[in-house]
Design an enzyme around this catalytic site. Sequence first.
Site, PDB file in Angstrom:
ATOM      1  N   ASP A  32       0.860  -1.185   0.000  1.00 11.41           N
ATOM      2  CA  ASP A  32       0.000   0.000   0.000  1.00 11.41           C
ATOM      3  C   ASP A  32       0.895   1.233   0.000  1.00 11.41           C
ATOM      4  OD1 ASP A  32      -3.236   0.318   0.784  1.00 11.41           O
ATOM      5  OD2 ASP A  32      -2.017   2.138   1.030  1.00 11.41           O
ATOM      6  N   TYR A 144     -12.571   6.790 -14.123  1.00 13.62           N
ATOM      7  CA  TYR A 144     -12.650   5.552 -13.325  1.00 13.62           C
ATOM      8  C   TYR A 144     -13.291   4.436 -14.147  1.00 13.62           C
ATOM      9  CZ  TYR A 144     -13.799   2.711  -9.154  1.00 13.62           C
ATOM     10  OH  TYR A 144     -13.915   1.703  -8.209  1.00 13.62           O
TER      11      TYR A 144
HETATM   12  N1  LIG Z   1     -15.739   0.721  -2.517  1.00 13.02           N
HETATM   13  C1  LIG Z   1     -16.451   0.494  -3.594  1.00 13.02           C
HETATM   14  O1  LIG Z   1     -17.668   0.759  -3.627  1.00 13.02           O
HETATM   15  C2  LIG Z   1     -15.810  -0.138  -4.793  1.00 13.02           C
HETATM   16  C3  LIG Z   1     -16.635  -0.563  -5.830  1.00 13.02           C
HETATM   17  C4  LIG Z   1     -16.069  -1.161  -6.948  1.00 13.02           C
HETATM   18  C5  LIG Z   1     -14.693  -1.315  -7.015  1.00 13.02           C
HETATM   19  N2  LIG Z   1     -13.908  -0.875  -5.983  1.00 13.02           N
HETATM   20  C6  LIG Z   1     -12.473  -1.076  -6.118  1.00 13.02           C
HETATM   21  O2  LIG Z   1     -11.978  -1.788  -5.001  1.00 13.02           O
HETATM   22  C7  LIG Z   1     -10.590  -1.528  -4.872  1.00 13.02           C
HETATM   23  C8  LIG Z   1     -10.305  -1.231  -3.413  1.00 13.02           C
HETATM   24  O3  LIG Z   1     -10.887   0.022  -3.065  1.00 13.02           O
HETATM   25  P1  LIG Z   1     -11.629   0.261  -1.688  1.00 13.02           P
HETATM   26  O4  LIG Z   1     -13.045   0.503  -1.990  1.00 13.02           O
HETATM   27  O5  LIG Z   1     -11.277  -0.776  -0.726  1.00 13.02           O
HETATM   28  O6  LIG Z   1     -11.012   1.695  -1.301  1.00 13.02           O
HETATM   29  P2  LIG Z   1     -10.043   2.147  -0.130  1.00 13.02           P
HETATM   30  O7  LIG Z   1      -9.777   3.577  -0.399  1.00 13.02           O
HETATM   31  O8  LIG Z   1     -10.614   1.770   1.187  1.00 13.02           O
HETATM   32  O9  LIG Z   1      -8.726   1.281  -0.378  1.00 13.02           O
HETATM   33  C9  LIG Z   1      -7.861   1.539  -1.452  1.00 13.02           C
HETATM   34  C10 LIG Z   1      -6.431   1.345  -0.981  1.00 13.02           C
HETATM   35  O10 LIG Z   1      -5.574   1.500  -2.116  1.00 13.02           O
HETATM   36  C11 LIG Z   1      -4.437   2.234  -1.708  1.00 13.02           C
HETATM   37  N3  LIG Z   1      -3.832   2.906  -2.849  1.00 13.02           N
HETATM   38  C12 LIG Z   1      -4.370   3.885  -3.608  1.00 13.02           C
HETATM   39  N4  LIG Z   1      -3.510   4.284  -4.535  1.00 13.02           N
HETATM   40  C13 LIG Z   1      -2.384   3.546  -4.373  1.00 13.02           C
HETATM   41  C14 LIG Z   1      -1.148   3.498  -5.038  1.00 13.02           C
HETATM   42  N5  LIG Z   1      -0.861   4.323  -6.057  1.00 13.02           N
HETATM   43  N6  LIG Z   1      -0.228   2.608  -4.623  1.00 13.02           N
HETATM   44  C15 LIG Z   1      -0.487   1.788  -3.572  1.00 13.02           C
HETATM   45  N7  LIG Z   1      -1.638   1.804  -2.896  1.00 13.02           N
HETATM   46  C16 LIG Z   1      -2.587   2.669  -3.295  1.00 13.02           C
HETATM   47  C17 LIG Z   1      -4.969   3.224  -0.682  1.00 13.02           C
HETATM   48  O11 LIG Z   1      -3.933   3.729   0.154  1.00 13.02           O
HETATM   49  C18 LIG Z   1      -5.994   2.387   0.062  1.00 13.02           C
HETATM   50  O12 LIG Z   1      -5.427   1.744   1.189  1.00 13.02           O
HETATM   51  C19 LIG Z   1     -10.270  -0.379  -5.817  1.00 13.02           C
HETATM   52  O13 LIG Z   1      -9.683  -0.918  -6.996  1.00 13.02           O
HETATM   53  C20 LIG Z   1     -11.632   0.182  -6.133  1.00 13.02           C
HETATM   54  O14 LIG Z   1     -11.657   0.834  -7.371  1.00 13.02           O
HETATM   55  C21 LIG Z   1     -14.431  -0.292  -4.880  1.00 13.02           C
END
Ligand SMILES: NC(=O)c1ccc[n+]([C@@H]2O[C@H](COP(=O)([O-])OP(=O)(O)OC[C@H]3O[C@@H](n4cnc5c(N)ncnc54)[C@H](O)[C@@H]3O)[C@@H](O)[C@H]2O)c1
Length: 257
Positions: A32, A144
């Site tokens: 991360d 996105y």
């Molecule tokens: N939460 C939703 O509703 C949802 C829906 C569909 C898809 N997603 C996808 O799920 C995945 C996880 O997201 P989440 O919802 O858990 O969000 P989140 O923000 O809780 O977690 C994302 C994590 O990615 C890390 N991160 C971001 N950019 C980074 C980088 N350049 N290098 C290393 N780490 C990095 C952040 O520090 C964070 O800990 C993402 O790919 C997101 O697009 C989320």
Amino acid sequence: MNCAVITGAASGIGRACALRLAATGATVALLDRHGADGTRREIEDRGGKAVGFGVDVTDDDAVRDVVGRLPAPPRVLVNAAGIIVRKKLLECTVEEWRRVVDVNLTGYFVLLRNVIPAMSAAGGGSIVQIASIAGHTGYGFSSYTAAKGGVLALTRQLAAELAEHRIRINSVSPGVVESGLNRDTLGNQAIRQATVDNIPLGRLGEPDDIARVVAFLAGPEADFVTGADLVADGGMISTIHWGKAGAELHSFHSEER
Ligand SMILES: NC(=O)c1ccc[n+]([C@@H]2O[C@H](COP(=O)([O-])OP(=O)(O)OC[C@H]3O[C@@H](n4cnc5c(N)ncnc54)[C@H](O)[C@@H]3O)[C@@H](O)[C@H]2O)c1
């Protein structure tokens, strides 16, 4: 001993995947940009094995260095690190567009290109990429949605390409899941209620709803599954185009016509 590499492991879906895969006995490598000390401690407190790396997934040199320092050969990779910029196309700057595509799509490529050789040398494995229902629908924001559509296409493409390495690759498309990514939008009660109203199962997703699907695809139960996308959204994309009109339609009955 084998290792599961998980990006975005400090928060949300990546954190939940790390907890779940660690519970299966895997040693988990938590990547991360902020490090993932909290997740590492949680896993260790539960008797699991974890190692954390503070690394930006877009940094090819840094990711290569991390892969060289894994505690064991990687047999599982979960690409989950992601960001979002909530702007319509004409409001989005070129820098914002590039950053979203860079993290959400190129970042996945950077992990793939560095992990696959080690996974192949170890005898194969399983890769799960977190996509989104945004990649399937017009529910989202352009940069996105474009990046997530790319993840879906890339996953299909790689199924055939990676088979000779005995590597399976699949994606999971979450619906709306409570995490750091949407803490701001879901903190707004009107948006939150409208979102829940659009989910047939009547609730938002939890990160572990997605982690259980990831664990299935990563594990032996799915050993004939590759190139697939599993939508985990409480039914959202099955109804999203109908919205409230759907409820009216479904209360309307007619004889054969
Ligand atoms: N939460 C939703 O509703 C949802 C829906 C569909 C898809 N997603 C996808 O799920 C995945 C996880 O997201 P989440 O919802 O858990 O969000 P989140 O923000 O809780 O977690 C994302 C994590 O990615 C890390 N991160 C971001 N950019 C980074 C980088 N350049 N290098 C290393 N780490 C990095 C952040 O520090 C964070 O800990 C993402 O790919 C997101 O697009 C989320």
